[in-house]
Design a protein around this motif. Sequence first.
Motif, short mmCIF file in Angstrom:
data_model
loop_
_atom_site.label_atom_id
_atom_site.label_comp_id
_atom_site.label_asym_id
_atom_site.label_seq_id
_atom_site.Cartn_x
_atom_site.Cartn_y
_atom_site.Cartn_z
N ARG A 177 0.85 -1.21 0.00
CA ARG A 177 0.00 0.00 0.00
C ARG A 177 0.88 1.25 0.00
N ALA A 189 2.49 1.81 -3.50
CA ALA A 189 1.56 2.29 -4.52
C ALA A 189 1.22 3.76 -4.30
N GLU A 202 -0.35 7.12 -4.07
CA GLU A 202 -1.55 7.65 -4.74
C GLU A 202 -1.73 7.05 -6.13
N ARG A 246 -2.90 4.67 -7.92
CA ARG A 246 -3.76 3.49 -7.80
C ARG A 246 -4.38 3.06 -9.12
N ASP A 247 -4.13 3.84 -10.16
CA ASP A 247 -4.80 3.57 -11.43
C ASP A 247 -3.92 2.75 -12.38
N ARG A 248 -2.95 2.04 -11.84
CA ARG A 248 -2.08 1.25 -12.73
C ARG A 248 -1.73 -0.07 -12.05
N HIS A 260 0.80 -2.58 -10.38
CA HIS A 260 2.08 -2.55 -9.68
C HIS A 260 2.70 -3.94 -9.75
N ASP A 312 -6.90 -4.11 -1.07
CA ASP A 312 -8.05 -3.57 -1.81
C ASP A 312 -7.66 -2.32 -2.60
N GLY A 313 -8.21 -2.21 -3.78
CA GLY A 313 -8.08 -0.97 -4.53
C GLY A 313 -6.74 -0.78 -5.21
N ILE A 314 -5.82 -1.73 -5.07
CA ILE A 314 -4.54 -1.63 -5.76
C ILE A 314 -4.32 -2.92 -6.54
N ASP A 315 -3.95 -2.76 -7.77
CA ASP A 315 -3.71 -3.89 -8.65
C ASP A 315 -2.26 -4.33 -8.48
#
Length: 430
Positions: free
Chosen positions: A282, A285, A287, A289-291, A293, A328-331
């Motif tokens: 977390r 990553a 901010e 979060r739209d890609r 990792h 959650d919320g992070i790929d």
Amino acid sequence: MGKAGLGTMKFIHAADLHIDSPLRGLDEYPGAPVARLRGASRHALAALVDLAIAEEVAFVLLAGDVYDGNWADFRTGLFFRDQMVRLRRAGILVFMVKGNHDAESQIAKQLPEVDGVKVFSAQKSETVDLVELGVAIHGRSFPNRAVTEDLVPLYPAPLPGRFNIGILHTSLNGREGHDPYAPTSLDVLCAKGYDYFALGHVHAREVVRESAPRIVFPGNLQGRHAKETGSKGCELVTVDGGVVTAADHVSLEVVRWHRLHVDASRLASVTDLARQFATQARALAGEARDRLHAIRVSVVGESALHRLEAEQPGSLAAALQAATQDVDGIDVWIEQVRLDLRSPFDRAAAADQPDALGEVVRLVDAIGADEATLRAWFTAHLGEMKEMPGALAEAAPSALDLAALRAYLADAEASVLVQLAALDSGEGVR
Ligand SMILES: [Mn+2]
């Protein structure tokens, strides 16, 4: 320094796109998001074009290695061309040089030119004078892969009253991990009298000089593997009255690579490990979060997890894989797990005991006494080993570094100690 009468304009500087770079070896990673990884270099270029249009830049500079090598087929060139057409429709010019990977001699296939896209000659340096913008752009492409001379003295003199930009693919005075092509020096660049050097070739972003002239390696647009970590993208530069008034790195990558070390010394269970990894992932990553990792994980230290792994090989990699389900919320995709663990164990006390345990510890100490003994032992005994750790099976002992050999020795000791402990407790290994 300022050039009176010149207005405000923005431009973008990028390099080393390596579109459709082959990303070899992905098939060896079960569960790899292959399509996302393979498409990343294209998506990053589309993001660059989106940015150029949104920021209404006057032009885009591409400082070499747009392509990784000759196109496998025309689709690579057609994709790039399509993005250039998007820029042209928005009235944005493009200036580019060819680098070592996409040198004139390397790219055999051709497509029709796009109006507004200037590819500098590989035969001689050239200048484009953009009178209305008050900008002069100087450049030269690589004719072949290995350009060994300094190209800068061959670049034209600056045009008076212009913001002078040099586009150049170069290793400068040498950068680790990069072949020494078109070498030059800071002094040579400074003496040229330009205002901005848009460099390419080095994949890590580096502001070589802040100003007068500003000299920048933007880094590549999209990291290609776990050694190209962190934010990747382009430079967005604002020039006002002939002076750079703002210059920022803009992150454009769609897959961000990381290397993550987990200190396992206070971790006692797979749940502990998963929680620790999730916390660190977390933080990595942040901010962004739209890609995706992509993370290479090392689990290190003196830890009870070492014995756990020895008893049930694969436990720690599976625990990390499980942890990605909890973030959650992070790929997150774990590219690889490397273990460098030791069991907590009072070795000094054990070495004094006249039992089997003491004998193992004394033997391991003797083998690891110095580098020569350790290497000689590995060389002599590799052939006898039936189940070798993956990297050992592939590499010659002479090619492994000392730390790796010591880690294997520690692993071997731990495996033997686990088996001895099992014998002790009556669960004998048959
Ligand atoms: Mn290059």
